[in-house]
Design a protein around this motif. Structure first.
Motif, PDB file in Angstrom:
ATOM      1  N   ALA A   1      -0.697  11.830  -2.869  1.00 22.22           N
ATOM      2  CA  ALA A   1      -1.197  10.494  -2.576  1.00 22.22           C
ATOM      3  C   ALA A   1      -1.229  10.250  -1.074  1.00 22.22           C
ATOM      4  O   ALA A   1      -0.235  10.478  -0.376  1.00 22.22           O
ATOM      5  CB  ALA A   1      -0.341   9.430  -3.254  1.00 22.22           C
TER       6      ALA A   1
ATOM      7  N   THR B   1      -1.737   7.043   1.282  1.00 21.90           N
ATOM      8  CA  THR B   1      -1.728   5.590   1.128  1.00 21.90           C
ATOM      9  C   THR B   1      -1.303   4.916   2.426  1.00 21.90           C
ATOM     10  O   THR B   1      -0.598   5.514   3.251  1.00 21.90           O
ATOM     11  CB  THR B   1      -0.798   5.177  -0.032  1.00 21.90           C
ATOM     12  OG1 THR B   1      -0.923   3.779  -0.268  1.00 21.90           O
ATOM     13  CG2 THR B   1       0.645   5.513   0.268  1.00 21.90           C
ATOM     14  N   ASP B   2      -1.709   3.667   2.565  1.00 20.50           N
ATOM     15  CA  ASP B   2      -1.356   2.891   3.762  1.00 20.50           C
ATOM     16  C   ASP B   2      -1.587   1.418   3.474  1.00 20.50           C
ATOM     17  O   ASP B   2      -2.510   1.052   2.723  1.00 20.50           O
ATOM     18  CB  ASP B   2      -2.209   3.328   4.960  1.00 20.50           C
ATOM     19  CG  ASP B   2      -1.687   2.765   6.280  1.00 20.50           C
ATOM     20  OD1 ASP B   2      -0.613   2.119   6.277  1.00 20.50           O
ATOM     21  OD2 ASP B   2      -2.353   2.964   7.314  1.00 20.50           O
TER      22      ASP B   2
ATOM     23  N   THR C   1      -0.119   5.633   7.967  1.00 16.31           N
ATOM     24  CA  THR C   1      -0.676   6.346   6.820  1.00 16.31           C
ATOM     25  C   THR C   1       0.277   7.463   6.421  1.00 16.31           C
ATOM     26  O   THR C   1       0.769   8.217   7.272  1.00 16.31           O
ATOM     27  CB  THR C   1      -2.050   6.927   7.167  1.00 16.31           C
ATOM     28  OG1 THR C   1      -2.920   5.865   7.553  1.00 16.31           O
ATOM     29  CG2 THR C   1      -2.646   7.655   5.977  1.00 16.31           C
TER      30      THR C   1
ATOM     31  N   GLN D   1       3.134   1.039  -6.627  1.00 11.85           N
ATOM     32  CA  GLN D   1       2.281   1.993  -7.323  1.00 11.85           C
ATOM     33  C   GLN D   1       3.113   2.893  -8.238  1.00 11.85           C
ATOM     34  O   GLN D   1       4.305   3.094  -8.017  1.00 11.85           O
ATOM     35  CB  GLN D   1       1.480   2.809  -6.311  1.00 11.85           C
ATOM     36  CG  GLN D   1       0.600   1.923  -5.431  1.00 11.85           C
ATOM     37  CD  GLN D   1      -0.259   2.705  -4.473  1.00 11.85           C
ATOM     38  OE1 GLN D   1      -1.185   3.423  -4.886  1.00 11.85           O
ATOM     39  NE2 GLN D   1       0.003   2.573  -3.181  1.00 11.85           N
TER      40      GLN D   1
ATOM     41  N   ASN E   1       5.365   5.608  -7.004  1.00 14.46           N
ATOM     42  CA  ASN E   1       6.532   5.216  -6.209  1.00 14.46           C
ATOM     43  C   ASN E   1       7.829   5.340  -6.997  1.00 14.46           C
ATOM     44  O   ASN E   1       8.914   5.260  -6.409  1.00 14.46           O
ATOM     45  CB  ASN E   1       6.388   3.785  -5.704  1.00 14.46           C
ATOM     46  CG  ASN E   1       5.357   3.641  -4.602  1.00 14.46           C
ATOM     47  OD1 ASN E   1       4.563   2.706  -4.604  1.00 14.46           O
ATOM     48  ND2 ASN E   1       5.345   4.569  -3.668  1.00 14.46           N
TER      49      ASN E   1
ATOM     50  N   LEU F   1      -3.570   2.112 -10.674  1.00  6.32           N
ATOM     51  CA  LEU F   1      -2.751   2.520  -9.535  1.00  6.32           C
ATOM     52  C   LEU F   1      -1.348   1.930  -9.591  1.00  6.32           C
ATOM     53  O   LEU F   1      -0.376   2.595  -9.232  1.00  6.32           O
ATOM     54  CB  LEU F   1      -3.422   2.090  -8.227  1.00  6.32           C
ATOM     55  CG  LEU F   1      -4.705   2.817  -7.822  1.00  6.32           C
ATOM     56  CD1 LEU F   1      -5.293   2.182  -6.571  1.00  6.32           C
ATOM     57  CD2 LEU F   1      -4.439   4.300  -7.591  1.00  6.32           C
TER      58      LEU F   1
ATOM     59  N   ILE G   1      -3.757  -2.722   0.580  1.00  5.52           N
ATOM     60  CA  ILE G   1      -3.259  -1.344   0.482  1.00  5.52           C
ATOM     61  C   ILE G   1      -4.390  -0.441   0.015  1.00  5.52           C
ATOM     62  O   ILE G   1      -5.039  -0.720  -0.997  1.00  5.52           O
ATOM     63  CB  ILE G   1      -2.081  -1.266  -0.500  1.00  5.52           C
ATOM     64  CG1 ILE G   1      -0.940  -2.181  -0.053  1.00  5.52           C
ATOM     65  CG2 ILE G   1      -1.591   0.179  -0.652  1.00  5.52           C
ATOM     66  CD1 ILE G   1       0.155  -2.352  -1.094  1.00  5.52           C
TER      67      ILE G   1
ATOM     68  N   THR H   1      -5.456   3.507  -1.154  1.00  5.69           N
ATOM     69  CA  THR H   1      -4.830   4.719  -1.712  1.00  5.69           C
ATOM     70  C   THR H   1      -5.887   5.703  -2.180  1.00  5.69           C
ATOM     71  O   THR H   1      -6.911   5.306  -2.750  1.00  5.69           O
ATOM     72  CB  THR H   1      -3.914   4.365  -2.899  1.00  5.69           C
ATOM     73  OG1 THR H   1      -2.825   3.565  -2.447  1.00  5.69           O
ATOM     74  CG2 THR H   1      -3.363   5.616  -3.571  1.00  5.69           C
TER      75      THR H   1
ATOM     76  N   ARG I   1      -5.427   8.888  -4.588  1.00  2.82           N
ATOM     77  CA  ARG I   1      -4.437   9.607  -5.410  1.00  2.82           C
ATOM     78  C   ARG I   1      -5.115  10.780  -6.115  1.00  2.82           C
ATOM     79  O   ARG I   1      -6.143  10.608  -6.766  1.00  2.82           O
ATOM     80  CB  ARG I   1      -3.842   8.658  -6.446  1.00  2.82           C
ATOM     81  CG  ARG I   1      -2.796   9.279  -7.362  1.00  2.82           C
ATOM     82  CD  ARG I   1      -2.415   8.306  -8.479  1.00  2.82           C
ATOM     83  NE  ARG I   1      -3.520   8.105  -9.426  1.00  2.82           N
ATOM     84  CZ  ARG I   1      -3.582   7.087 -10.286  1.00  2.82           C
ATOM     85  NH1 ARG I   1      -2.631   6.187 -10.329  1.00  2.82           N
ATOM     86  NH2 ARG I   1      -4.611   6.977 -11.108  1.00  2.82           N
TER      87      ARG I   1
END
Length: 569
Positions: A223, A225-226, A237, A280, A283, A338, A560, A562, A564
């Motif tokens: 993933a 993500t930021d 990021t 997410q 996580n 997500l 956010i 992402t 993935r």
């Protein structure tokens, strides 16, 4: 085409060999061989010296051909990637023996091959039809398929010879068989070679198999993500990962034991006021790629109407209870939505740990679910244990009037003496604001929810949920009202088969009437598109927009982004 009259019953055998194979499905040539074996050919036959020997290894074929697993009746586990099950179309493609040609609904006395079929059914018994009483005689075949069908009929005739039923096999029959065998000698040799190869492969698999009761499945997530805006002290990021290995064991063929090992480094992004909004699914991961046992559960039937569940490590309600979110629910896996919030109602995330539950099936349309889970189940100290510590008890009635719709009514009673309300019993908050999750230090909660979905077409479905939780303070006076709701749109097979588009708008759990300044409504807006790159690789870009994070308009909206990538194996 062979210039042989249908008056000769053995020519009928050859023609049926062709027609018989025309009725098989064309998934793989080895599967043809398994499907074509009729019950009469399931034993080794004695072949007289007067007839050239054709070695048939029916038992080996039946064992070596890979047939799709028949999964147990236990509901599929949603905590992991989705695994294929045998479809009804596969089951309808299975051939079955018939005893009379009149039992084939698509064969009529006026058909040009009727006499040949009748002879093979009533005289030799080497013909198979489909379970829906059809024959499908117009399907095209290859010479290899013809050879396999001929081989099956030869086996039956050899059996008749061996049992001295000479009145059933004439000299003309044997002459015709010899001629057919000579013409298809090359194909029969190839067929024999394939069977020998299957024998060798089967022996190798049996010698090196991991276990006779266990198979390994897995999921790996990459993933990027930021938080493009709205995070605490900004953010960078990140490239994160999570890997899950699941050992699935069955001891009776109807039960399933799941043992899952997980490693990862997917640290959640930090939003204001300690809110868990926008968390997410990936996580839920150990830190620093540590490897831990994070799920241990056992599923088994009790009679015909009850499916039982026992969770020993990290048991959760959505492991086995219908969430009525058929397209967006990925639980904690990486296959669909997500976020945890977009997957299904937060009511299924109240408590967790160890315990058990059942799904009682009143009918195909009505299911009652009951469950009890304890968060401090392994600690013997005061205020802990299976029945004297944090717990959650659930009851749900789900009604599916048809395959396109469903509705569920859910009630959860829970006791929290540590951690958050929506924490799966782990102390790790999954959804909602801090004000909604920890209104008091110790509390009893009563939660009520309604969940529903409707499939307008195979390419478009709507689902939604509404929930209310009342938390009563046990360390003092007062109570808190907590609300959550959402509507989701799902677009299965968008662009191509296996893809999934999704949009969800709603409010993660928030505390109503909370003192200022954290008394604003926070919305969760999510959109994603899963592109099924191959059968085992899916790429899902998406955006999550949280307005007024932490119930506070003074906080900047969080956005956010992402990408993935999910690998399943």
């Amino acid at each position: 085409m062979l210039n042989i009259s249908f008056q000769n019953s053995l020519v009928g055998a050859a023609i049926l060999g062709t027609t018989l194979l025309a009725s098989t499905s064309a998934y793989a040539e080895n599967s043809y061989l398994a499907a074509l074996i009729t019950p009469q050919a399931m034993t080794t036959t004695v072949i007289p010296a007067s007839l050239p020997t054709i070695v048939t290894k029916v038992r080996v074929i039946a064992q070596a051909v890979v047939v799709p697993d028949k999964e147990s009746a236990i509901p599929a586990i949603k905590s992991d990637a989705t695994f294929s099950q045998t479809s009804s179309s596969d089951r309808n493609s299975t051939l079955s023996q018939v005893n009379s040609v009149s039992g084939l609904s698509d064969v009529q006395p006026s058909d040009w091959a009727f006499q040949a079929l009748q002879s093979l059914v009533e005289r030799y018994g080497c013909i198979a039809g489909y379970p829906n009483s059809t024959y499908r005689g117009n399907r095209a075949i290859t010479r290899y398929e013809f050879a396999a069908g001929l081989n099956a009929c030869l086996s039956r005739i050899n059996e008749l010879i061996a049992t001295a039923t000479s009145d059933l096999v004439t000299r003309e029959d044997l002459t015709t068989l010899q001629r057919l065998q000579k013409e298809f000698a090359a194909e029969l040799v190839t067929l024999r070679g394939r069977v020998d190869n299957l024998e060798a492969r089967t022996a190798e698999l049996e010698a090196n198999q991991f276990s006779t009761t266990t198979k390994l499945v897995g999921e790996a997530i990459f993933a990027i993500t930021d938080a493009l805006s709205g995070s605490v002290n900004d953010s960078n990021t990140v490239f994160q990962d999570r890997v899950r290995l699941v050992f699935k064991s069955s001891f009776t063929g109807q039960d399933t034991l799941y043992v899952r090992l997980t490693a990862g480094n997917a640290t959640p992004l930090t939003l204001p006021n300690g809110t868990a909004e926008g968390l997410q699914t990936f996580n839920l991961s150990p830190a620093n790629n540590d490897d831990i046992l994070d799920w241990l559960s056992y599923y088994f039937p009790i009679g015909d109407k009850i499916q039982a569940y026992i969770g020993a490590v990290n048991g959760v309600f959505f492991d086995f209870i219908p969430t009525l979110s058929p397209y967006l629910d990925s639980a904690t896996g990486g296959g669909r939505a997500l976020t945890e919030f977009a997957s299904s109602s937060p009511i299924y995330r109240i408590g967790g740990g160890a315990g058990g539950g059942i799904n009682y099936k009143f009918s195909d349309k009505l299911v009652l679910s009951l469950a009890y889970l304890a968060g401090d189940h392994a600690r013997p100290q005061s205020g802990s244990g299976l029945f004297n510590g944090q717990y959650s008890a659930l009851a749900q009635l789900a009604w599916n009037p048809n395959k396109n719709s469903g509705i569920g009514l859910t009630y959860v009673n829970a006791y929290q003496n540590r951690g958050a309300i929506f924490d799966l019993g782990s102390g790790f908050t999954l959804v909602g604001t801090a004000q909604a999750n920890t209104p008091f230090e110790r509390m009893i909660t009563n939660s009520y929810g309604v969940q529903a979905f409707y499939k307008f077409s195979p390419r478009f479905a709507v689902n939604g949920f509404f929930g209310y939780t009342n938390a009563k303070n046990l360390a003092g006076s007062g109570s808190a009202d907590i609300w959550y709701y959402a509507v989701g749109l799902a677009f299965p097979d968008l662009g191509k088969q296996g893809n999934l588009g999704g949009i969800l708008v709603g409010a993660e759990p928030y505390r109503g009437g909370n003192p200022a300044p954290a008394n604003d409504l926070s919305l969760h807006i999510e959109g994603f598109y899963k592109y099924q790159f191959t059968d085992n690789i899916a790429i899902t870009p998406g955006v999550i927009w949280i307005t007024a994070p932490g119930q506070n308009d003074d906080n900047k909206d969080a956005v956010i982004g992402t990408i993935r990538t999910t690998f399943t194996f």
